[in-house]
Design a protein around this motif. Structure first.
Motif, PDB file in Angstrom:
ATOM      1  N   TYR A 132       0.973  -1.192   0.130  1.00  0.00           N
ATOM      2  CA  TYR A 132       0.015   0.055   0.024  1.00  0.00           C
ATOM      3  C   TYR A 132       0.797   1.340  -0.011  1.00  0.00           C
ATOM      4  CZ  TYR A 132       1.156   0.101   5.068  1.00  0.00           C
ATOM      5  OH  TYR A 132       1.835   0.185   6.163  1.00  0.00           O
ATOM      6  N   ALA A 134       0.423   5.586   0.780  1.00  0.00           N
ATOM      7  CA  ALA A 134      -0.606   6.538   1.607  1.00  0.00           C
ATOM      8  C   ALA A 134       0.057   7.983   1.064  1.00  0.00           C
ATOM      9  CB  ALA A 134      -0.896   6.232   3.007  1.00  0.00           C
ATOM     10  N   LYS A 138      -5.312  10.190   0.635  1.00  0.00           N
ATOM     11  CA  LYS A 138      -6.014   8.880   0.664  1.00  0.00           C
ATOM     12  C   LYS A 138      -4.900   7.819   0.628  1.00  0.00           C
ATOM     13  CE  LYS A 138      -5.500   8.593  -4.427  1.00  0.00           C
ATOM     14  NZ  LYS A 138      -5.760   7.925  -5.571  1.00  0.00           N
ATOM     15  N   LYS A 140      -3.805   3.906  -0.967  1.00  0.00           N
ATOM     16  CA  LYS A 140      -4.030   2.935  -2.100  1.00  0.00           C
ATOM     17  C   LYS A 140      -3.501   1.784  -1.780  1.00  0.00           C
ATOM     18  CE  LYS A 140      -3.546   3.069  -7.059  1.00  0.00           C
ATOM     19  NZ  LYS A 140      -4.886   3.721  -7.327  1.00  0.00           N
ATOM     20  N   SER A 151      -5.878  -2.925  -7.152  1.00  0.00           N
ATOM     21  CA  SER A 151      -5.774  -1.873  -6.341  1.00  0.00           C
ATOM     22  C   SER A 151      -7.129  -1.290  -5.878  1.00  0.00           C
ATOM     23  CB  SER A 151      -4.580  -1.246  -6.628  1.00  0.00           C
ATOM     24  OG  SER A 151      -5.149  -0.297  -7.898  1.00  0.00           O
ATOM     25  N   GLU A 152      -7.228  -0.639  -4.925  1.00  0.00           N
ATOM     26  CA  GLU A 152      -8.117  -0.009  -4.404  1.00  0.00           C
ATOM     27  C   GLU A 152      -8.045   1.213  -3.402  1.00  0.00           C
ATOM     28  OE1 GLU A 152     -12.116  -0.067  -4.927  1.00  0.00           O
ATOM     29  OE2 GLU A 152     -11.398  -1.983  -4.947  1.00  0.00           O
ATOM     30  N   ASP A 153      -8.647   2.412  -3.696  1.00  0.00           N
ATOM     31  CA  ASP A 153      -8.563   3.484  -3.075  1.00  0.00           C
ATOM     32  C   ASP A 153      -9.414   3.554  -1.808  1.00  0.00           C
ATOM     33  OD1 ASP A 153      -6.675   4.264  -4.744  1.00  0.00           O
ATOM     34  OD2 ASP A 153      -7.731   5.626  -5.596  1.00  0.00           O
ATOM     35  N   ASP A 155     -10.221   5.995   2.283  1.00  0.00           N
ATOM     36  CA  ASP A 155      -9.832   7.194   3.122  1.00  0.00           C
ATOM     37  C   ASP A 155      -8.730   6.591   4.064  1.00  0.00           C
ATOM     38  OD1 ASP A 155     -11.547   9.318   2.081  1.00  0.00           O
ATOM     39  OD2 ASP A 155     -12.952   7.692   2.245  1.00  0.00           O
TER      40      ASP A 155
END
Ligand SMILES: Cc1cc2nc3c(=O)[nH]c(=O)nc-3n(C[C@H](O)[C@H](O)[C@H](O)COP(=O)(O)OP(=O)(O)OC[C@H]3O[C@@H](n4cnc5c(N)ncnc54)[C@H](O)[C@@H]3O)c2cc1C
Length: 391
Positions: A132, A134, A138, A140, A151-153, A155
């Motif tokens: 990941y 950051a 955000k 990722k 992959s994903e975004d 908060d």
């Protein structure tokens, strides 16, 4: 709506997702395992945990699957002399919430069902967090599903990925967990062919030299849960995984050879045992960095001598939602979460470790312990748990 990415769908990850949903924050929970497994064994859920579950609206539903033990009987392992009886029927009035025992698989399944009812929670099985990044806006995260990379975004990222946490590893904090010198053998067996006493809603704890033995019923007395912890020079390769304990059965039998006939019978009963090497790690000073935070065993692995690993994970979840719910600044909320949780969980880690010496005493020290327990009486012993269960 803010969205959390949660790595791990154990007790910590699922309770966190549920707690965040109640605070108006959605989540995607990524779980490495491709299916729910009947993994683990019995768990004691003390009032500090059941209080959080009640606040999440989950307690009634979990209590349906759990047993409410009426007491903890502490015995001298050598001859079953009673040392103390701790009355748990007063848990609600003393600590404001009940004391339960439940199978880990039942608890995990029920938490997953409760999560499935929340539209803001998505659980993705068979996806492993591999990395990941950051920044101030955000996070990722990258996941692996078989050979596919996704992959994903979000908060924020919550590391609920257990003892060998990838999230902690990437944070670059903390020492690797170290073997504690003790192995827990666990077995869950049907009570069909056993006497009614095995189904009684009581936790029995036997203490003896270099070992202890815990038993309690699960699933309305249909099963008996056994945990035997012994000192061991084990040096294995797959530390966080349970292994087939049959190979080590002679060591287990030897450890209880001089115990009461009843204790020896219990050790001989299961057709198979699973063995869990127990790990510790010095407490982390902090559980959060920017938009990333740790919960459960990822944050504070502990030996199970206070039966608090899952309970502390559940406390983490409650605290996480409390701090994030009222604070739009994610990094500030996670810092506040860490400031609340790290000192308390560190104390629990340390007290659990201290308990290993008390439980496994031998010779004159054990005599002194047993005498103290008998003279002190249940009220003095219960008082020692007020800081933990009543918080
Ligand atoms: C013998 C024994 C007795 C115990 N008794 C008690 C008790 O009575 N009461 C109590 O409160 N606690 C007890 N515990 C402790 C308790 O079982 C654990 O502390 C608790 O289950 C930890 O939950 P967790 O969700 O943090 O971690 P885990 O249960 O380890 O869950 C982590 C999850 O993350 C997944 N995962 C790992 N890496 C990744 C990745 N990279 N990407 C995606 N997913 C990933 C794993 O597959 C797993 O599902 C006991 C422990 C032992 C060994």
């Amino acid at each position: 709506m803010r969205r959390a990415l949660i790595a791990g769908a154990g007790i910590a990850g699922l309770t966190s997702a549920l707690a965040l949903a109640k605070a108006g924050i959605g989540s995607i929970v990524f779980e490495r395992a491709a299916a729910w497994e009947e993994f683990g064994a019995g768990l004691q859920l003390s009032p500090n945990a059941t209080r959080v579950l009640r606040a999440l609206g989950a307690l009634d539903s979990i209590a349906e699957l759990a047993t409410r033990p009426r007491a903890i009987h502490i015995l001298r392992g050598r001859d079953d002399t009673p040392l103390c009886v701790l009355d748990l029927t007063r848990a609600q009035s003393r600590w404001g919430a009940p004391y339960l025992v439940v199978h880990r698989a039942d608890l995990q399944r029920r938490l997953a069902e409760l999560c499935a009812r929340e539209p803001s929670i998505e659980i993705r099985l068979g996806q492993e967090l591999v990395g990941y990044g950051a920044n101030a806006e955000k996070v990722k995260a990258t996941f692996k599903r078989g050979l596919i990379s996704l992959s994903e975004d979000g908060d924020l990222l919550i590391g609920a990925d257990g003892l060998r946490s990838k999230v902690l590893e990437k944070l670059g904090d903390g020492q690797p967990p170290a073997f504690s010198g003790r192995v827990a053998f666990r077995a869950t067996l049907s009570t069909d062919a056993l006497g009614a006493a095995m189904r009684a809603p009581v936790v029995t704890l036997r203490l003896g030299p270099n070992a202890h033995l815990v038993q309690y019923p699960l699933r309305e007395g249909a099963y008996l849960n056994l945990v035997a912890v012994i000192e061991s020079g084990w040096r294995g390769e797959t530390p966080s995984q349970p292994w087939d304990g049959e190979a080590d059965r002679p060591a287990l039998t030897r450890a209880f050879a001089a115990w009461s006939a009843h204790a020896r019978d219990l050790i001989a009963l299961p057709q198979s045992w699973r063995a869990w090497p127990l790990y510790t790690r010095p407490p982390l000073p902090c559980y959060a960095a920017g938009r990333v935070a740790l919960v459960g065993d990822a944050a504070h692995p502990m030996v199970p001598f206070l039966a608090q690993g899952a309970a502390q994970a559940i406390e983490d979840a409650g605290a996480l939602a409390h701090h994030l719910g009222g604070q739009p600044d994610v990094a500030a909320a996670l810092a506040a979460y860490s400031a609340t949780r790290a000192p308390r969980a560190a104390r629990v880690q340390q007290e659990a470790l201290a308990q290993t010496k008390i439980y496994h005493m031998s010779g004159p020290m054990a005599l002194a312990r047993d005498l103290t327990m008998r003279l002190a009486g249940p009220e003095r012993l219960l008082k020692r748990y007020d800081w933990l269960y009543g918080a």
